[in-house]
Write a protein that holds these residues in place. Structure first.
Motif, short mmCIF file in Angstrom:
data_model
loop_
_atom_site.label_atom_id
_atom_site.label_comp_id
_atom_site.label_asym_id
_atom_site.label_seq_id
_atom_site.Cartn_x
_atom_site.Cartn_y
_atom_site.Cartn_z
N GLY A 1 0.87 -1.18 -0.03
CA GLY A 1 0.03 -0.05 0.07
C GLY A 1 0.82 1.38 0.00
O GLY A 1 1.69 1.41 -0.75
N GLU A 2 0.52 2.08 0.87
CA GLU A 2 1.32 3.48 0.85
C GLU A 2 2.67 3.09 1.58
O GLU A 2 3.50 3.96 1.60
CB GLU A 2 0.62 4.47 1.78
CG GLU A 2 -0.78 4.93 1.45
CD GLU A 2 -1.40 5.88 1.96
OE1 GLU A 2 -0.82 6.66 3.04
OE2 GLU A 2 -2.53 6.21 2.02
N ALA A 3 2.95 2.05 2.17
CA ALA A 3 4.52 1.61 2.46
C ALA A 3 5.13 0.78 1.58
O ALA A 3 6.12 0.04 2.11
CB ALA A 3 4.31 0.96 3.73
N ARG A 4 4.78 0.95 0.18
CA ARG A 4 5.22 0.01 -0.75
C ARG A 4 6.79 0.29 -0.91
O ARG A 4 7.71 -0.55 -1.13
CB ARG A 4 4.81 0.15 -2.05
CG ARG A 4 3.48 -0.60 -2.54
CD ARG A 4 2.88 -0.64 -3.79
NE ARG A 4 3.96 -1.14 -4.66
CZ ARG A 4 3.85 -1.40 -5.89
NH1 ARG A 4 2.61 -1.13 -6.68
NH2 ARG A 4 4.77 -1.91 -6.71
N ASP A 5 7.37 1.39 -0.89
CA ASP A 5 8.50 1.74 -1.04
C ASP A 5 9.56 1.95 0.33
O ASP A 5 10.61 2.19 0.41
CB ASP A 5 8.65 3.35 -1.66
CG ASP A 5 8.13 3.33 -2.83
OD1 ASP A 5 7.99 2.23 -3.59
OD2 ASP A 5 7.33 4.30 -3.36
N ALA A 6 8.74 1.43 1.57
CA ALA A 6 9.44 1.58 2.75
C ALA A 6 10.36 0.56 2.94
O ALA A 6 10.24 -0.78 2.27
CB ALA A 6 8.39 1.28 3.83
N ARG B 1 -9.72 -10.18 -9.35
CA ARG B 1 -9.73 -9.15 -8.57
C ARG B 1 -8.86 -9.00 -7.41
O ARG B 1 -8.05 -8.25 -7.15
CB ARG B 1 -11.07 -8.78 -7.93
CG ARG B 1 -11.21 -7.44 -7.02
CD ARG B 1 -12.66 -7.06 -6.44
NE ARG B 1 -13.02 -8.00 -5.50
CZ ARG B 1 -12.63 -8.02 -4.15
NH1 ARG B 1 -11.72 -7.36 -4.04
NH2 ARG B 1 -13.14 -9.15 -3.68
N MET B 2 -8.63 -10.37 -6.91
CA MET B 2 -7.82 -10.42 -5.65
C MET B 2 -6.30 -10.43 -6.27
O MET B 2 -5.56 -9.87 -5.52
CB MET B 2 -8.14 -11.87 -5.05
CG MET B 2 -9.45 -11.98 -4.32
SD MET B 2 -9.57 -10.93 -2.80
CE MET B 2 -8.45 -11.88 -1.52
N VAL B 3 -6.02 -11.19 -7.27
CA VAL B 3 -4.76 -11.20 -7.90
C VAL B 3 -4.43 -9.72 -8.32
O VAL B 3 -3.30 -9.36 -8.06
CB VAL B 3 -4.60 -12.12 -9.05
CG1 VAL B 3 -3.27 -12.13 -9.71
CG2 VAL B 3 -5.01 -13.55 -8.48
N THR B 4 -5.42 -9.08 -9.08
CA THR B 4 -4.80 -7.57 -9.49
C THR B 4 -4.70 -6.67 -8.32
O THR B 4 -3.40 -5.92 -8.38
CB THR B 4 -6.05 -7.04 -10.18
OG1 THR B 4 -6.14 -7.93 -11.34
CG2 THR B 4 -5.75 -5.64 -10.65
N GLY B 5 -5.56 -7.02 -7.44
CA GLY B 5 -5.23 -5.75 -6.22
C GLY B 5 -3.94 -6.25 -5.50
O GLY B 5 -3.05 -5.29 -4.95
N SER B 6 -3.75 -7.63 -5.33
CA SER B 6 -2.35 -8.15 -4.78
C SER B 6 -1.15 -7.44 -5.48
O SER B 6 -0.25 -6.96 -4.72
CB SER B 6 -2.34 -9.47 -4.76
OG SER B 6 -1.14 -10.12 -4.34
N LEU B 7 -1.16 -7.52 -6.78
CA LEU B 7 0.01 -6.94 -7.65
C LEU B 7 0.27 -5.57 -7.49
O LEU B 7 1.26 -4.87 -7.38
CB LEU B 7 -0.05 -7.53 -8.98
CG LEU B 7 -0.01 -8.99 -9.44
CD1 LEU B 7 -0.73 -9.19 -10.76
CD2 LEU B 7 1.54 -9.40 -9.28
N GLU B 8 -0.96 -4.92 -7.39
CA GLU B 8 -0.97 -3.36 -7.56
C GLU B 8 -0.56 -2.61 -5.93
O GLU B 8 0.13 -1.61 -5.96
CB GLU B 8 -2.54 -2.82 -7.92
CG GLU B 8 -2.78 -2.96 -9.34
CD GLU B 8 -4.21 -2.49 -9.55
OE1 GLU B 8 -4.90 -2.41 -8.48
OE2 GLU B 8 -4.54 -2.49 -10.52
N ARG B 9 -0.76 -3.67 -5.00
CA ARG B 9 -0.61 -3.00 -3.83
C ARG B 9 0.67 -3.48 -2.68
O ARG B 9 0.91 -3.22 -1.79
CB ARG B 9 -1.94 -3.15 -2.96
CG ARG B 9 -2.95 -2.31 -3.36
CD ARG B 9 -4.57 -2.96 -2.91
NE ARG B 9 -5.47 -2.29 -3.65
CZ ARG B 9 -6.64 -2.79 -3.54
NH1 ARG B 9 -6.83 -3.73 -3.17
NH2 ARG B 9 -7.62 -2.10 -4.23
N SER B 10 1.51 -4.38 -3.85
CA SER B 10 2.67 -4.98 -2.86
C SER B 10 3.77 -4.79 -3.92
O SER B 10 3.78 -4.92 -5.21
CB SER B 10 2.29 -6.41 -2.69
OG SER B 10 2.29 -7.32 -3.72
#
Length: 293
Positions: A84-89, A190-199
């Motif tokens: 999510g918002e911590a992807r680059d942490a 949807r689950m896969v797309t969301g997972s790829l986008e948010r991690s």
């Protein structure tokens, strides 16, 4: 006590704006500290962290948000490092560091005591808190929780999970199997797309080494913190039987709830049953003398 070393996989009234990204923030002494991106729902005195699993960020709890008791509880949904918002942490991407991150966030929020809900990998994070800050925990609830003993994979299973970091089809296969092979294709997509986008792929892979490969059960075993495990009857990986052999045998005040219509993703599959089960458990803290935070 005999602990399983291998588990076989067969075949979320008041909403605060999320923090402006995962960048490190300066402290008064000039040092820097990381703050988990988060959003708060409700202003009840019983404070609760909701921690997501391996495949999602805090949006994993989206389906249960409309049904939360915002009067009794104050929920903080977090993004772990790499999501999510911590992807680059920066890492390390470990359950131990995540537990420390939650304690620091609790300090920032002014939460002296709190409960934790953790899904899957997030369930392992909740158990890490039993070893990091047990005196600050009111209750923990694991939704299909990964055992504190880890889930070391071998052979084809190891390849399937490791390559899921960069292969969408592997993520889809894992989600399909662990939800009992009963969910529609559009939901899986949807689950896969969301997972790829948010991690972040590298963080995703590193997290696997922590939740699957680390065994801290000897440190968590015997904790007196009330601990609820919610297992989906359709989940062949973290099944009710796995919970009985792990969670239920380690924690003296453990409880098990089985959701007949759920697999591994009860937040999506049976949101009403899940939130009722978890909030009833959390609410019981007041009946047993648990005070406000």
């Amino acid at each position: 006590m005999n602990r399983p070393r291998n588990v076989e996989l067969r075949g979320a009234v008041v909403a605060l704006a999320p923090l402006p990204g995962p960048r490190a923030r300066a402290t008064v002494d000039g040092m820097t500290s990381f703050v988990l991106p988060h959003e708060v729902h409700g202003d009840g005195t019983h404070k609760v962290f909701a921690v997501h699993g391996w495949f999602a960020d805090r949006s994993a709890y989206a389906a249960v948000l409309p049904y939360l008791d915002r009067v009794s509880f104050g929920y903080a949904l977090v993004d772990l490092r790499g999501y999510g918002e911590a992807r680059d942490a920066a890492g390390p991407y470990t359950t131990a560091e995540a537990a420390e991150d939650l304690v620091r966030l609790a300090d920032r929020l002014g939460w002296e005591r709190f409960s934790v809900i953790g899904h899957s990998m997030g369930g392992a994070v909740a158990q890490r808190l039993l070893t990091v800050a047990p005196h600050r925990l009111r209750r923990i609830a694991g939704v299909s929780p990964v055992p504190a003993s880890g889930m070391p994979f071998t052979g084809e299973q190891a390849v399937l999970f490791a390559d899921a970091a960069h292969r969408a089809e592997n993520r889809r296969a894992i989600i399909d199997v662990t939800s009992g092979g009963r969910r529609p294709a559009a939901w899986l997509d949807r689950m896969v797309t969301g997972s790829l986008e948010r991690s972040d792929a590298k963080a995703f892979r590193a997290w696997l080494d922590s939740w699957a490969g680390e065994d801290f059960s000897a440190d968590a075993e015997g904790s007196e913190v009330p601990a609820l495990a919610v297992a989906g009857a359709l989940d062949p990986a973290l099944s009710p039987e796995v919970v009985r052999r792990t969670w239920m045998s380690w924690y003296p005040r453990a409880q098990l709830a089985v959701l007949p219509g759920a697999g591994h993703y009860a937040m999506d599959e049976t949101p009403l049953d899940l939130i009722r089960t978890v909030e009833d458990f959390l609410r019981a803290d007041e009946a047993h003398g648990g005070g406000p935070t």
